[in-house]
Design a protein around this motif. Structure first.
Motif, mmCIF file in Angstrom:
data_model
loop_
_atom_site.group_PDB
_atom_site.id
_atom_site.type_symbol
_atom_site.label_atom_id
_atom_site.label_comp_id
_atom_site.label_asym_id
_atom_site.label_seq_id
_atom_site.Cartn_x
_atom_site.Cartn_y
_atom_site.Cartn_z
ATOM 1 N N GLU A 34 -53.601 83.497 -59.230
ATOM 2 C CA GLU A 34 -53.369 82.434 -60.198
ATOM 3 C C GLU A 34 -51.886 82.092 -60.146
ATOM 4 O O GLU A 34 -51.038 82.976 -60.304
ATOM 5 N N GLU A 72 -61.191 74.120 -71.472
ATOM 6 C CA GLU A 72 -61.983 73.671 -70.332
ATOM 7 C C GLU A 72 -63.469 73.658 -70.690
ATOM 8 O O GLU A 72 -64.206 72.755 -70.289
ATOM 9 N N ASN A 227 -55.253 70.362 -58.018
ATOM 10 C CA ASN A 227 -56.346 70.278 -58.992
ATOM 11 C C ASN A 227 -57.320 69.149 -58.644
ATOM 12 O O ASN A 227 -58.105 68.711 -59.485
ATOM 13 N N ASP A 246 -60.135 71.885 -63.135
ATOM 14 C CA ASP A 246 -59.179 72.572 -64.011
ATOM 15 C C ASP A 246 -58.731 71.680 -65.176
ATOM 16 O O ASP A 246 -57.597 71.202 -65.228
ATOM 17 N N LYS A 248 -58.241 72.574 -68.228
ATOM 18 C CA LYS A 248 -57.812 73.440 -69.332
ATOM 19 C C LYS A 248 -56.695 72.835 -70.175
ATOM 20 O O LYS A 248 -56.471 73.261 -71.311
#
Length: 412
Positions: A34, A72, A227, A246, A248
């Protein structure tokens, strides 16, 4: 968070969640990095060749989480609730399961898709068809949710027992500098903070951008090239070329911020290919780039024109829309430099070049439109103005400020 996820217990967890059967044993497990170290990612390949990405949000120092995975999941619920945007194929829901108690999210993983940034860097080509699809998709999302209170209220839903602000203004400068910085960043990176504080025009431009921030639709808020997924057979398909992933950071926001963040991601490919040396002037470095800006420009122009063609109404609401995109791109570049310093403990001459470009985008955006897109603002808008009867933006008299109120909105 009660259950730390690992390769030892992930299959049992998936079985208990009803996402795979006991017979559907795993073939492969891969721990994925990550970038910002906020999440633990595990890619699981099941016996039927399905791939699932399991993400768990790590606890912060105070044992709380930032609720990004909840956000998300909330966006996934939004797509189910409102088919108008749920039917946009590029943002089709991928989430299969969310465990709020343990901050675990499971979504489909598409092995036939590639990260767009990796695709661009590996192939060194920038097809305008891809940029056009991205611009149209983003415009469809912004247009469908524009000034629609039901979408805004839905995304304001907070986790159980939590409180959430309706709006978050992302137009912020760098964090306030304290003496602790000397022990947390490389010595060479201190030049970045010194230059940032020296440029009062830069701080003033960011303050103005924050003051004029205009939340009016649903925005991705982290729309970088990594992304966005591109299908491995993109040149053989008529649809579903890309997927935006993604979500989020998704929230009610300013559409210019999404486009500016995306524009900055394209510009980083150019800026990361510069030949930098203390003996070479910035202009010469820009001309010696391994990936010249002129190679990327057709895609940048296709992106903005496709967006405006699908959502021309935004120009009626904000006649300075293109200028604001340019400024948000500059701000995104500054945030990228800060992230590089924070997480990679790295700073060099290429970052200094990036800072200078970011400063130009923020402080002289009208001139930067021509430099970035290869055409002036009126040439971008004129085809749309003829088609949609839009008014051309009025040119303001260019005056040099003699004084900047340095403390105004600083840090906002």
């Amino acid at each position: 968070m009660l259950l730390p996820m690992s390769s030892q217990n992930v299959i049992q967890y998936l079985q208990e969640a009803g996402l795979c059967s006991s017979e559907n044993t795993t073939l492969d497990q891969t721990e994925l990095p990550e970038r910002n170290k906020k999440n633990y990612n595990l890619l699981v390949t099941l016996a039927d060749n399905r791939k699932l990405l399991i993400k768990q949000e790590c606890s912060l120092e105070n044992h709380e989480t930032s609720h990004e995975l909840f956000n998300e999941w909330l966006f996934h619920q939004l797509l189910q609730q409102f088919p108008v945007i749920g039917n946009i194929s590029a943002i089709a829901p991928l989430v299969l399961h969310f465990d709020e108690e343990n901050s675990i999210l499971v979504r489909n993983y598409f092995s036939e898709y590639l990260e767009l940034e990796g695709f661009y860097r590996h192939n060194d080509i920038f097809p305008t068809e891809i940029a056009t699809v991205i611009g149209t998709t983003l415009a469809e999302l912004h247009r469908a949710t524009f000034q629609r209170r039901e979408y805004r209220d839905f995304m304001a839903t907070a986790p159980e027992g939590q409180f959430r602000y309706h709006f978050y203004n992302p137009a912020q400068g760098i964090d306030s500098i304290s003496p602790e910085i000397f022990g947390t960043v490389p010595t060479e990176a201190l030049k970045f903070y010194a230059l940032y504080q020296r440029y009062e025009s830069l701080e003033s431009a960011i303050a103005d951008l924050a003051y004029e921030w205009n939340p009016c639709c649903l925005t991705h808020n982290d729309l970088k090239l990594d992304n966005i997924l591109i299908h491995s057979r993109w040149n053989q398909l008529d649809n579903c070329l890309v997927r935006l992933i993604d979500w989020k950071a998704c929230a009610w926001g300013d559409p210019a911020f999404d486009l500016g963040t995306l524009l900055a991601s394209y510009l980083r490919i150019w800026l990361s290919s510069l030949v930098v040396d203390p003996t070479i002037e910035l202009e010469e470095s820009l001309h010696l780039a391994m990936t010249p800006l002129e190679v990327i420009q057709p895609s940048l122009l296709a992106l903005i024109r496709a967006y405006l063609d699908a959502f021309s109404m935004i120009l009626e609401e904000r006649q300075d829309f293109i200028v604001r995109i340019i400024q948000f791109a500059g701000l995104a570049l500054i945030h990228q430099i800060q992230e590089t310093i924070k997480y990679q403990k790295y700073f060099d001459n290429s970052n200094l070049c990036m800072l200078q470009i970011a400063k130009n985008l923020l402080t002289i955006p009208e001139q930067s439109v021509m430099n970035i897109f290869g055409v002036c603002e009126s040439e971008i808008i004129s085809p749309l103005a003829k088609l949609h009867k839009l008014t051309q933006p009025e040119k303001e008299q260019q005056l040099i400020r003699l004084y900047y109120e340095k403390t105004r909105l600083r840090g906002c």
